[in-house]
Design a protein around this motif. Sequence first.
Motif, PDB file in Angstrom:
ATOM      1  N   THR A 103       8.099  -7.185   0.324  1.00  0.00           N
ATOM      2  CA  THR A 103       8.582  -5.820   0.171  1.00  0.00           C
ATOM      3  C   THR A 103       7.427  -4.847   1.053  1.00  0.00           C
ATOM      4  O   THR A 103       6.712  -5.278   1.493  1.00  0.00           O
ATOM      5  N   ASP A 104       8.117  -3.714   1.102  1.00  0.00           N
ATOM      6  CA  ASP A 104       7.244  -2.818   1.963  1.00  0.00           C
ATOM      7  C   ASP A 104       6.217  -2.454   1.117  1.00  0.00           C
ATOM      8  O   ASP A 104       5.837  -2.545  -0.044  1.00  0.00           O
ATOM      9  N   GLY A 105       5.372  -1.646   1.968  1.00  0.00           N
ATOM     10  CA  GLY A 105       3.895  -1.403   1.613  1.00  0.00           C
ATOM     11  C   GLY A 105       3.856  -0.340   0.609  1.00  0.00           C
ATOM     12  O   GLY A 105       4.992   0.078   0.169  1.00  0.00           O
ATOM     13  N   PRO A 106       2.646   0.487   0.513  1.00  0.00           N
ATOM     14  CA  PRO A 106       2.503   1.405  -0.169  1.00  0.00           C
ATOM     15  C   PRO A 106       3.664   2.607  -0.045  1.00  0.00           C
ATOM     16  O   PRO A 106       4.101   2.693   1.193  1.00  0.00           O
ATOM     17  N   PHE A 107       4.067   3.448  -0.961  1.00  0.00           N
ATOM     18  CA  PHE A 107       4.969   4.581  -0.673  1.00  0.00           C
ATOM     19  C   PHE A 107       4.349   5.524  -0.070  1.00  0.00           C
ATOM     20  O   PHE A 107       3.354   5.875   0.113  1.00  0.00           O
ATOM     21  N   ALA A 108       5.301   6.019   0.975  1.00  0.00           N
ATOM     22  CA  ALA A 108       4.903   6.875   1.874  1.00  0.00           C
ATOM     23  C   ALA A 108       4.246   8.291   1.218  1.00  0.00           C
ATOM     24  O   ALA A 108       3.313   8.974   2.052  1.00  0.00           O
ATOM     25  N   GLU A 109       4.734   8.664   0.096  1.00  0.00           N
ATOM     26  CA  GLU A 109       3.976   9.735  -0.495  1.00  0.00           C
ATOM     27  C   GLU A 109       2.795   9.500  -1.151  1.00  0.00           C
ATOM     28  O   GLU A 109       1.937  10.469  -1.797  1.00  0.00           O
ATOM     29  N   SER A 110       2.276   8.179  -1.171  1.00  0.00           N
ATOM     30  CA  SER A 110       1.030   7.984  -1.852  1.00  0.00           C
ATOM     31  C   SER A 110      -0.005   8.530  -0.854  1.00  0.00           C
ATOM     32  O   SER A 110      -0.344   8.619   0.458  1.00  0.00           O
ATOM     33  N   LYS A 111      -1.027   9.263  -1.346  1.00  0.00           N
ATOM     34  CA  LYS A 111      -2.073   9.758  -0.469  1.00  0.00           C
ATOM     35  C   LYS A 111      -3.188   8.670  -0.470  1.00  0.00           C
ATOM     36  O   LYS A 111      -4.019   8.789   0.472  1.00  0.00           O
ATOM     37  N   GLU A 112      -3.559   7.950  -1.272  1.00  0.00           N
ATOM     38  CA  GLU A 112      -4.623   6.833  -1.451  1.00  0.00           C
ATOM     39  C   GLU A 112      -3.909   5.567  -0.720  1.00  0.00           C
ATOM     40  O   GLU A 112      -3.416   4.817  -1.356  1.00  0.00           O
ATOM     41  N   PHE A 113      -4.702   5.243   0.305  1.00  0.00           N
ATOM     42  CA  PHE A 113      -4.379   4.035   0.903  1.00  0.00           C
ATOM     43  C   PHE A 113      -5.849   3.709   1.650  1.00  0.00           C
ATOM     44  O   PHE A 113      -6.484   4.525   2.334  1.00  0.00           O
ATOM     45  N   LEU A 114      -5.881   2.363   2.137  1.00  0.00           N
ATOM     46  CA  LEU A 114      -7.044   1.931   2.929  1.00  0.00           C
ATOM     47  C   LEU A 114      -6.778   2.253   4.351  1.00  0.00           C
ATOM     48  O   LEU A 114      -5.673   1.885   4.790  1.00  0.00           O
ATOM     49  N   ALA A 115      -7.631   2.785   5.031  1.00  0.00           N
ATOM     50  CA  ALA A 115      -7.441   3.300   6.570  1.00  0.00           C
ATOM     51  C   ALA A 115      -8.187   2.464   7.423  1.00  0.00           C
ATOM     52  O   ALA A 115      -7.911   2.321   8.614  1.00  0.00           O
ATOM     53  N   GLY A 116      -9.103   1.874   6.897  1.00  0.00           N
ATOM     54  CA  GLY A 116      -9.924   0.735   7.581  1.00  0.00           C
ATOM     55  C   GLY A 116     -11.173  -0.065   6.846  1.00  0.00           C
ATOM     56  O   GLY A 116     -11.299   0.516   5.656  1.00  0.00           O
ATOM     57  N   TYR A 117     -11.843  -0.549   7.713  1.00  0.00           N
ATOM     58  CA  TYR A 117     -13.129  -1.149   7.095  1.00  0.00           C
ATOM     59  C   TYR A 117     -14.168  -1.492   8.035  1.00  0.00           C
ATOM     60  O   TYR A 117     -13.977  -1.817   9.179  1.00  0.00           O
ATOM     61  N   TRP A 118     -15.323  -1.588   7.597  1.00  0.00           N
ATOM     62  CA  TRP A 118     -16.670  -2.269   8.362  1.00  0.00           C
ATOM     63  C   TRP A 118     -17.022  -3.535   7.462  1.00  0.00           C
ATOM     64  O   TRP A 118     -16.981  -3.220   6.176  1.00  0.00           O
ATOM     65  N   MET A 119     -17.192  -4.752   7.802  1.00  0.00           N
ATOM     66  CA  MET A 119     -17.932  -5.573   7.247  1.00  0.00           C
ATOM     67  C   MET A 119     -19.299  -5.759   7.904  1.00  0.00           C
ATOM     68  O   MET A 119     -19.353  -6.057   8.779  1.00  0.00           O
ATOM     69  N   VAL A 120     -20.171  -5.843   6.922  1.00  0.00           N
ATOM     70  CA  VAL A 120     -21.405  -5.817   7.516  1.00  0.00           C
ATOM     71  C   VAL A 120     -22.325  -6.881   6.645  1.00  0.00           C
ATOM     72  O   VAL A 120     -21.997  -7.410   5.563  1.00  0.00           O
ATOM     73  N   ASP A 121     -23.423  -7.443   7.235  1.00  0.00           N
ATOM     74  CA  ASP A 121     -24.161  -8.414   6.931  1.00  0.00           C
ATOM     75  C   ASP A 121     -25.647  -7.871   6.890  1.00  0.00           C
ATOM     76  O   ASP A 121     -26.075  -7.645   8.003  1.00  0.00           O
ATOM     77  N   VAL A 122     -26.063  -7.267   5.817  1.00  0.00           N
ATOM     78  CA  VAL A 122     -27.284  -6.729   5.619  1.00  0.00           C
ATOM     79  C   VAL A 122     -28.506  -7.195   4.768  1.00  0.00           C
ATOM     80  O   VAL A 122     -27.664  -8.216   4.003  1.00  0.00           O
ATOM     81  N   ASP A 123     -29.248  -6.767   4.501  1.00  0.00           N
ATOM     82  CA  ASP A 123     -30.314  -7.266   3.609  1.00  0.00           C
ATOM     83  C   ASP A 123     -30.160  -7.182   2.126  1.00  0.00           C
ATOM     84  O   ASP A 123     -30.136  -7.918   1.201  1.00  0.00           O
TER      85      ASP A 123
END
Length: 131
Positions: free
Chosen positions: A71-91
Amino acid sequence: MKYMLMMNYYVEGVPPIDEWAPEDVQRHIRFQQELGAELMANGELVDGQGLAWPSTAKFVTSDGVSAPVVTDGPFAESKEFLAGYWMVDVDDEARAIEIAARASAAPGPDGAPMRQVFEVRALMEAPAPVE
Protein backbone atom coordinates in the motif's frame (compact mmCIF):
# COMPACT_ATOMS: atom_id res chain seq x y z
CA MET A 1 26.81 1.19 21.57
CA LYS A 2 24.94 1.90 18.37
CA TYR A 3 22.08 4.38 18.27
CA MET A 4 19.66 5.45 15.59
CA LEU A 5 18.97 9.19 15.63
CA MET A 6 15.74 9.61 13.66
CA MET A 7 14.71 13.07 12.56
CA ASN A 8 11.07 14.04 12.24
CA TYR A 9 10.29 16.24 9.29
CA TYR A 10 7.67 18.64 10.62
CA VAL A 11 8.92 21.54 12.76
CA GLU A 12 6.35 24.04 14.08
CA GLY A 13 6.76 27.37 12.31
CA VAL A 14 9.29 26.09 9.74
CA PRO A 15 8.08 25.72 6.15
CA PRO A 16 8.92 22.58 4.14
CA ILE A 17 12.48 22.65 2.82
CA ASP A 18 11.27 22.81 -0.77
CA GLU A 19 9.89 26.29 0.07
CA TRP A 20 13.18 27.64 1.52
CA ALA A 21 15.42 30.16 -0.20
CA PRO A 22 18.28 28.41 -2.05
CA GLU A 23 20.91 29.86 0.30
CA ASP A 24 19.00 28.46 3.32
CA VAL A 25 18.91 25.00 1.75
CA GLN A 26 22.64 25.21 0.98
CA ARG A 27 23.44 26.32 4.56
CA HIS A 28 21.37 23.45 5.97
CA ILE A 29 22.94 20.82 3.71
CA ARG A 30 26.44 22.17 4.42
CA PHE A 31 25.76 21.82 8.17
CA GLN A 32 24.62 18.22 7.68
CA GLN A 33 27.70 17.40 5.58
CA GLU A 34 30.09 19.01 8.08
CA LEU A 35 28.52 17.20 11.03
CA GLY A 36 28.67 13.91 9.10
CA ALA A 37 32.36 14.50 8.25
CA GLU A 38 33.15 15.25 11.90
CA LEU A 39 31.37 12.11 13.11
CA MET A 40 33.14 10.08 10.42
CA ALA A 41 36.53 11.46 11.51
CA ASN A 42 35.68 10.56 15.12
CA GLY A 43 34.79 7.01 14.07
CA GLU A 44 31.23 7.54 15.31
CA LEU A 45 29.21 7.68 12.07
CA VAL A 46 27.89 4.34 10.85
CA ASP A 47 25.47 5.80 8.30
CA GLY A 48 23.24 8.80 7.75
CA GLN A 49 20.72 9.51 5.03
CA GLY A 50 17.92 11.84 4.17
CA LEU A 51 14.81 10.07 2.99
CA ALA A 52 12.66 10.76 -0.07
CA TRP A 53 9.23 12.33 0.37
CA PRO A 54 6.65 10.08 2.06
CA SER A 55 4.63 9.88 -1.15
CA THR A 56 7.32 7.48 -2.42
CA ALA A 57 7.00 5.16 0.60
CA LYS A 58 5.30 1.79 0.50
CA PHE A 59 3.95 -0.30 3.37
CA VAL A 60 4.45 -4.04 2.85
CA THR A 61 2.82 -6.84 4.83
CA SER A 62 3.02 -10.54 4.21
CA ASP A 63 1.99 -13.82 5.77
CA GLY A 64 4.93 -15.53 4.07
CA VAL A 65 2.63 -17.57 1.83
CA SER A 66 0.45 -15.25 -0.22
CA ALA A 67 1.62 -12.39 -2.39
CA PRO A 68 2.61 -9.41 -0.25
CA VAL A 69 0.13 -6.60 0.26
CA VAL A 70 1.68 -3.30 -0.83
CA THR A 71 0.00 0.00 0.00
CA ASP A 72 1.02 3.62 -0.36
CA GLY A 73 3.03 5.28 2.38
CA PRO A 74 1.87 7.87 4.92
CA PHE A 75 -1.02 10.09 3.98
CA ALA A 76 0.13 13.29 2.28
CA GLU A 77 -1.66 15.43 4.85
CA SER A 78 0.30 13.86 7.69
CA LYS A 79 2.72 16.30 9.27
CA GLU A 80 4.76 13.68 11.08
CA PHE A 81 7.05 11.49 9.07
CA LEU A 82 10.65 10.38 9.14
CA ALA A 83 12.88 12.79 7.20
CA GLY A 84 16.15 10.96 7.67
CA TYR A 85 18.47 9.38 10.18
CA TRP A 86 21.98 9.18 11.56
CA MET A 87 23.25 5.85 12.83
CA VAL A 88 26.11 6.34 15.26
CA ASP A 89 28.40 4.06 17.24
CA VAL A 90 29.26 5.92 20.45
CA ASP A 91 30.39 5.18 23.99
CA ASP A 92 27.06 5.89 25.65
CA GLU A 93 23.58 7.36 25.37
CA ALA A 94 24.79 10.75 26.56
CA ARG A 95 26.98 11.10 23.45
CA ALA A 96 24.09 10.03 21.18
CA ILE A 97 21.91 12.71 22.80
CA GLU A 98 24.68 15.28 22.36
CA ILE A 99 24.88 14.51 18.63
CA ALA A 100 21.08 14.60 18.27
CA ALA A 101 20.98 17.98 20.01
CA ARG A 102 23.55 19.40 17.59
CA ALA A 103 21.65 18.02 14.62
CA SER A 104 18.38 19.42 16.05
CA ALA A 105 19.88 22.91 15.94
CA ALA A 106 20.71 22.67 12.21
CA PRO A 107 20.11 25.98 10.47
CA GLY A 108 16.76 26.53 8.83
CA PRO A 109 15.34 29.60 7.09
CA ASP A 110 17.47 32.70 7.67
CA GLY A 111 20.00 30.52 9.53
CA ALA A 112 17.82 30.17 12.64
CA PRO A 113 18.20 26.86 14.52
CA MET A 114 15.40 24.52 13.41
CA ARG A 115 14.81 22.76 16.76
CA GLN A 116 13.99 19.61 14.77
CA VAL A 117 12.75 16.71 16.90
CA PHE A 118 15.04 13.68 16.97
CA GLU A 119 14.17 10.28 18.37
CA VAL A 120 17.23 8.60 19.92
CA ARG A 121 16.96 4.84 20.14
CA ALA A 122 19.56 2.18 20.92
CA LEU A 123 19.93 -0.64 18.42
CA MET A 124 19.29 -4.08 19.84
CA GLU A 125 22.05 -6.63 19.68
CA ALA A 126 21.30 -10.24 18.84
CA PRO A 127 21.72 -12.62 21.76
CA ALA A 128 24.70 -14.94 21.72
CA PRO A 129 23.94 -18.26 19.96
CA VAL A 130 22.91 -21.12 22.21
CA GLU A 131 25.31 -24.03 21.92
